[in-house]
Design a protein around this motif. Sequence first.
Motif: not given
Length: 108
Positions: A98-105
């Motif tokens: 979740e953190d990884f995807v959020s940072r990408i977005l």
Amino acid sequence: MKKFSATFISRTFWFPEFSAVISMLNNGKDWDDIAEAIIDDNIFKMSSTNRSTELKRELMFRISALPASFSELFEQLPLNNQKLMNLIAIMNAHPLVEDFVSRILESS
């Protein structure tokens, strides 16, 4: 600072298996029946009982991380949205993802 676990790294997205298990749930199967099918009957053709057990545990964890209404809606969605629902389940179950995807977005 958030604490993360990287256990997800050893798993795959298991989308076809995720879809099949949601379908079984929507067709009235309970988790005991599903566990028996995954582990004892090896319906997903896993290489070992340990791998089947890992798959069952992960899918239970993911699907339980979704609101019940998501499972009911799943089969009515187009394929791309089903894949997104799998990603949402993974993100709900694994904060590192979740953190990884959020940072990408955030960075786009």
